[in-house]
Design a protein around this motif. Structure first.
Motif, PDB file in Angstrom:
ATOM      1  N   GLY A  18      27.792  67.054 -19.189  1.00 22.15           N
ATOM      2  CA  GLY A  18      28.609  66.930 -20.366  1.00 22.15           C
ATOM      3  C   GLY A  18      28.596  68.009 -21.230  1.00 22.15           C
ATOM      4  N   VAL A  19      28.595  67.506 -22.826  1.00 19.79           N
ATOM      5  CA  VAL A  19      28.825  68.449 -23.812  1.00 19.79           C
ATOM      6  C   VAL A  19      27.249  69.331 -23.824  1.00 19.79           C
ATOM      7  N   GLY A  20      26.329  68.753 -23.728  1.00 21.70           N
ATOM      8  CA  GLY A  20      25.143  69.380 -24.034  1.00 21.70           C
ATOM      9  C   GLY A  20      24.939  70.517 -22.555  1.00 21.70           C
ATOM     10  N   ALA A  64      12.061  64.658 -21.172  1.00 19.33           N
ATOM     11  CA  ALA A  64      11.506  63.828 -22.182  1.00 19.33           C
ATOM     12  C   ALA A  64      12.589  62.901 -22.412  1.00 19.33           C
ATOM     13  N   ASP A  65      12.179  61.717 -22.440  1.00 22.90           N
ATOM     14  CA  ASP A  65      12.932  60.404 -22.816  1.00 22.90           C
ATOM     15  C   ASP A  65      12.840  60.185 -24.186  1.00 22.90           C
ATOM     16  N   LEU A  66      13.898  60.836 -24.847  1.00 16.99           N
ATOM     17  CA  LEU A  66      13.698  60.856 -26.558  1.00 16.99           C
ATOM     18  C   LEU A  66      14.012  59.498 -27.233  1.00 16.99           C
ATOM     19  N   ASN A  91      20.489  68.542 -31.579  1.00 17.43           N
ATOM     20  CA  ASN A  91      20.298  67.033 -31.412  1.00 17.43           C
ATOM     21  C   ASN A  91      21.370  66.725 -30.626  1.00 17.43           C
ATOM     22  N   ASN A  92      21.388  66.764 -29.376  1.00 15.00           N
ATOM     23  CA  ASN A  92      22.822  65.964 -28.449  1.00 15.00           C
ATOM     24  C   ASN A  92      22.653  64.955 -27.644  1.00 15.00           C
ATOM     25  N   ALA A  93      21.367  64.743 -27.348  1.00 16.02           N
ATOM     26  CA  ALA A  93      20.971  63.409 -26.567  1.00 16.02           C
ATOM     27  C   ALA A  93      21.356  62.169 -27.178  1.00 16.02           C
ATOM     28  N   ILE A 163      27.095  49.342 -32.817  1.00 19.08           N
ATOM     29  CA  ILE A 163      26.007  49.900 -33.190  1.00 19.08           C
ATOM     30  C   ILE A 163      25.944  51.431 -33.008  1.00 19.08           C
ATOM     31  N   TYR A 164      26.686  51.721 -31.879  1.00 16.94           N
ATOM     32  CA  TYR A 164      26.576  53.242 -31.448  1.00 16.94           C
ATOM     33  C   TYR A 164      27.374  53.999 -32.623  1.00 16.94           C
ATOM     34  N   ALA A 165      28.671  53.396 -33.011  1.00 13.05           N
ATOM     35  CA  ALA A 165      29.190  54.098 -34.183  1.00 13.05           C
ATOM     36  C   ALA A 165      28.496  54.147 -35.463  1.00 13.05           C
ATOM     37  N   SER A 167      25.321  54.144 -35.697  1.00 10.93           N
ATOM     38  CA  SER A 167      24.109  54.899 -35.408  1.00 10.93           C
ATOM     39  C   SER A 167      24.498  56.449 -35.448  1.00 10.93           C
ATOM     40  N   LYS A 168      25.791  56.973 -35.177  1.00  8.08           N
ATOM     41  CA  LYS A 168      26.189  58.050 -35.284  1.00  8.08           C
ATOM     42  C   LYS A 168      26.583  58.433 -37.046  1.00  8.08           C
ATOM     43  N   ALA A 169      27.085  57.400 -37.513  1.00  6.96           N
ATOM     44  CA  ALA A 169      27.238  57.501 -38.999  1.00  6.96           C
ATOM     45  C   ALA A 169      26.032  57.639 -39.776  1.00  6.96           C
ATOM     46  N   THR A 196      37.418  62.368 -28.360  1.00 10.53           N
ATOM     47  CA  THR A 196      37.263  61.788 -26.919  1.00 10.53           C
ATOM     48  C   THR A 196      37.000  62.987 -25.992  1.00 10.53           C
ATOM     49  N   ILE A 197      35.905  63.072 -25.541  1.00 10.11           N
ATOM     50  CA  ILE A 197      35.758  64.197 -24.366  1.00 10.11           C
ATOM     51  C   ILE A 197      35.446  63.812 -23.138  1.00 10.11           C
ATOM     52  N   ASP A 198      36.033  64.554 -22.042  1.00 12.91           N
ATOM     53  CA  ASP A 198      36.006  64.089 -20.880  1.00 12.91           C
ATOM     54  C   ASP A 198      34.754  64.249 -19.932  1.00 12.91           C
ATOM     55  N   THR A 199      33.665  63.330 -20.372  1.00 14.24           N
ATOM     56  CA  THR A 199      32.515  63.269 -19.647  1.00 14.24           C
ATOM     57  C   THR A 199      31.817  61.975 -19.127  1.00 14.24           C
ATOM     58  N   ALA A 200      30.824  61.900 -18.486  1.00 11.07           N
ATOM     59  CA  ALA A 200      30.299  60.480 -17.902  1.00 11.07           C
ATOM     60  C   ALA A 200      30.286  59.616 -19.057  1.00 11.07           C
ATOM     61  N   PHE A 201      30.615  59.742 -20.345  1.00 14.91           N
ATOM     62  CA  PHE A 201      30.482  58.774 -21.446  1.00 14.91           C
ATOM     63  C   PHE A 201      31.600  58.174 -21.216  1.00 14.91           C
ATOM     64  N   HIS A 202      32.782  58.431 -20.286  1.00 14.01           N
ATOM     65  CA  HIS A 202      33.874  57.481 -20.328  1.00 14.01           C
ATOM     66  C   HIS A 202      33.951  56.986 -18.914  1.00 14.01           C
ATOM     67  N   GLU A 203      33.060  57.364 -18.159  1.00 12.30           N
ATOM     68  CA  GLU A 203      33.240  56.847 -16.874  1.00 12.30           C
ATOM     69  C   GLU A 203      33.457  55.447 -16.343  1.00 12.30           C
TER      70      GLU A 203
HETATM   71  P1  NAD Z   1      26.681  62.715 -20.984  1.00 12.31           P
HETATM   72  O1  NAD Z   1      26.300  61.216 -20.744  1.00 12.31           O
HETATM   73  O2  NAD Z   1      27.231  63.528 -20.005  1.00 12.31           O
HETATM   74  O3  NAD Z   1      25.375  63.334 -21.614  1.00 12.31           O
HETATM   75  C1  NAD Z   1      24.446  62.470 -22.104  1.00 12.31           C
HETATM   76  C2  NAD Z   1      23.184  63.508 -22.040  1.00 12.31           C
HETATM   77  O4  NAD Z   1      22.169  63.008 -22.686  1.00 12.31           O
HETATM   78  C3  NAD Z   1      22.765  63.728 -20.729  1.00 12.31           C
HETATM   79  O5  NAD Z   1      22.379  65.173 -20.596  1.00 12.31           O
HETATM   80  C4  NAD Z   1      21.787  62.859 -20.529  1.00 12.31           C
HETATM   81  O6  NAD Z   1      20.668  63.243 -19.571  1.00 12.31           O
HETATM   82  C5  NAD Z   1      20.961  62.840 -21.962  1.00 12.31           C
HETATM   83  N1  NAD Z   1      20.228  61.725 -22.181  1.00 12.31           N
HETATM   84  C6  NAD Z   1      20.553  60.607 -22.165  1.00 12.31           C
HETATM   85  N2  NAD Z   1      19.587  59.668 -22.461  1.00 12.31           N
HETATM   86  C7  NAD Z   1      18.447  60.365 -22.655  1.00 12.31           C
HETATM   87  C8  NAD Z   1      17.142  60.098 -23.164  1.00 12.31           C
HETATM   88  N3  NAD Z   1      16.973  58.930 -23.387  1.00 12.31           N
HETATM   89  N4  NAD Z   1      16.405  61.160 -23.422  1.00 12.31           N
HETATM   90  C9  NAD Z   1      16.892  62.557 -23.146  1.00 12.31           C
HETATM   91  N5  NAD Z   1      18.313  62.829 -22.791  1.00 12.31           N
HETATM   92  C10 NAD Z   1      18.782  61.649 -22.818  1.00 12.31           C
HETATM   93  O7  NAD Z   1      27.685  62.354 -22.215  1.00 12.31           O
HETATM   94  P2  NAD Z   1      28.270  63.148 -23.414  1.00 12.31           P
HETATM   95  O8  NAD Z   1      29.625  62.935 -23.643  1.00 12.31           O
HETATM   96  O9  NAD Z   1      28.298  64.767 -22.885  1.00 12.31           O
HETATM   97  O10 NAD Z   1      27.429  63.053 -24.731  1.00 12.31           O
HETATM   98  C11 NAD Z   1      26.726  64.028 -25.487  1.00 12.31           C
HETATM   99  C12 NAD Z   1      26.760  63.639 -26.689  1.00 12.31           C
HETATM  100  O11 NAD Z   1      27.942  63.546 -27.158  1.00 12.31           O
HETATM  101  C13 NAD Z   1      26.052  62.109 -26.976  1.00 12.31           C
HETATM  102  O12 NAD Z   1      25.373  62.149 -28.094  1.00 12.31           O
HETATM  103  C14 NAD Z   1      27.337  61.442 -27.262  1.00 12.31           C
HETATM  104  O13 NAD Z   1      27.044  60.383 -27.957  1.00 12.31           O
HETATM  105  C15 NAD Z   1      28.093  62.269 -28.062  1.00 12.31           C
HETATM  106  N6  NAD Z   1      29.638  62.293 -27.918  1.00 12.31           N
HETATM  107  C16 NAD Z   1      30.191  62.102 -26.972  1.00 12.31           C
HETATM  108  C17 NAD Z   1      31.731  62.004 -27.092  1.00 12.31           C
HETATM  109  C18 NAD Z   1      32.598  61.685 -25.655  1.00 12.31           C
HETATM  110  O14 NAD Z   1      33.783  61.151 -25.876  1.00 12.31           O
HETATM  111  N7  NAD Z   1      31.902  62.172 -24.359  1.00 12.31           N
HETATM  112  C19 NAD Z   1      32.437  61.528 -28.223  1.00 12.31           C
HETATM  113  C20 NAD Z   1      31.713  61.620 -29.258  1.00 12.31           C
HETATM  114  C21 NAD Z   1      30.118  61.891 -29.083  1.00 12.31           C
END
Ligand code: NAD
Length: 258
Positions: A18-20, A64-66, A91-93, A163-165, A167-169, A196-203
């Motif tokens: 995804g984004v990272g 690393a499980d962060l 910090n993207n996790a 809580i997600y929202a 946590s991001k705030a 809204t980004i097309d990643t696994a987040f919305h699967e």
């Molecule tokens: P994603 O699920 O594709 O990516 C999440 C990444 O986080 C993966 O690389 C995964 O391995 C890693 N991860 C998950 N749990 C972890 C842990 N415990 N320790 C370490 N790494 C871990 O989703 P994404 O959409 O690419 O999300 C990336 C970031 O963007 C997130 O912080 C998410 O909240 C944020 N975000 C996403 C969207 C969206 O619409 N996709 C919107 C706003 C914010």
């Protein structure tokens, strides 16, 4: 355009997809040395790493499980041991961590979502600070912390994502505090806040829900991870953003104009 990123040591948490991952590719294309991270073992991401190395990129993977503070510390130690320091921390996790309305929230759910999105960034940044400070002192330029926020931080999140929202705030806001504490150390803190980004987040979403969400976006579609990545480059580059700190760049196709 981002030529000062060449040879910078960039750690991107949650960067196996995804984004990272798109950010990791974008930094590597600029000649940066990139640390990727995920919670799974390296064997689970070997194809991704092989693809990056086949392009000649200088990348390393750190499992690393962060959600665990000790893992945040170990990640920083492992990255510094490998690359010799840190110039940029992303910090993207993070993630939704599940959906629960207020009446179904319990301590475990709260802890999980906050650990995933807040503790992970807090503790990783804490352990990175001495290295970011040292890198800024040595280079004479600023070091950078960039965290992935969210449109949810601004508008409260979808059903069950309170809580997600929040946590991001929380993340958006603690950056403002870090600006006050560490600007004298030449460390900048900025947020990239995706819509809204097309990643696994919305699967988990059926097509009709995706269509409904897309209709709320001025550009009429979800964003792509590759469209988010250049904002990280901009905020990491001292040449481009050396006088920018404490800010939020919203990358959301016009879904919201805060
Ligand atoms: P994603 O699920 O594709 O990516 C999440 C990444 O986080 C993966 O690389 C995964 O391995 C890693 N991860 C998950 N749990 C972890 C842990 N415990 N320790 C370490 N790494 C871990 O989703 P994404 O959409 O690419 O999300 C990336 C970031 O963007 C997130 O912080 C998410 O909240 C944020 N975000 C996403 C969207 C969206 O619409 N996709 C919107 C706003 C914010």
């Amino acid at each position: 355009m981002f030529s000062d990123l060449k040879n910078k040591r960039v750690l991107i948490t949650g960067s196996t997809a995804g984004v990272g991952l798109a950010a990791a590719q974008a930094f590597a294309r600029q000649g940066a040395k990139v640390g990727l991270n995920g919670s799974r073992p390296e064997s689970a991401v070997s194809a991704t790493l092989a693809g990056l190395r086949a392009e000649g990129f200088d990348v390393a993977y750190f499992q690393a499980d962060l959600t665990q503070s000790t893992a945040c510390q170990q990640l920083i130690e492992a990255f510094v041991s490998h690359f010799g320091g840190i110039d940029v921390l992303v910090n993207n996790a993070g993630g939704l961590g599940g959906r629960n309305g207020l009446e179904n929230i319990d301590d475990d759910f709260y802890d999980h979502v906050m650990n995933l999105n807040a503790r992970s960034a807090l503790m990783t940044t804490k352990f990175a600070i001495p290295h970011l400070r040292a890198a800024a002192n040595k280079s004479g330029a600023t070091s950078a912390v960039i965290s992935t926020g969210s449109i949810a931080a601004r508008e409260g999140g979808g059903p069950g994502a309170g809580i997600y929202a929040a946590s991001k705030a929380w993340l958006h806001d603690i950056h403002r505090n870090w600006v006050k504490e560490f600007t004298a150390d030449h460390i900048r803190f900025n947020i990239v806040s995706p819509g809204t980004i097309d990643t696994a987040f919305h699967e988990d979403k059926p097509q009709e829900v995706r269509d409904r969400i897309a209709s709320t976006i001025a550009m009429g579609r979800f964003g792509r991870s590759e469209e988010v990545a250049p904002s990280f480059l901009f905020l990491a580059s001292h040449a481009c953003s050396g006088y920018i700190t404490g800010q939020i760049i919203d990358v959301n196709g016009g879904q919201m104009a805060p």
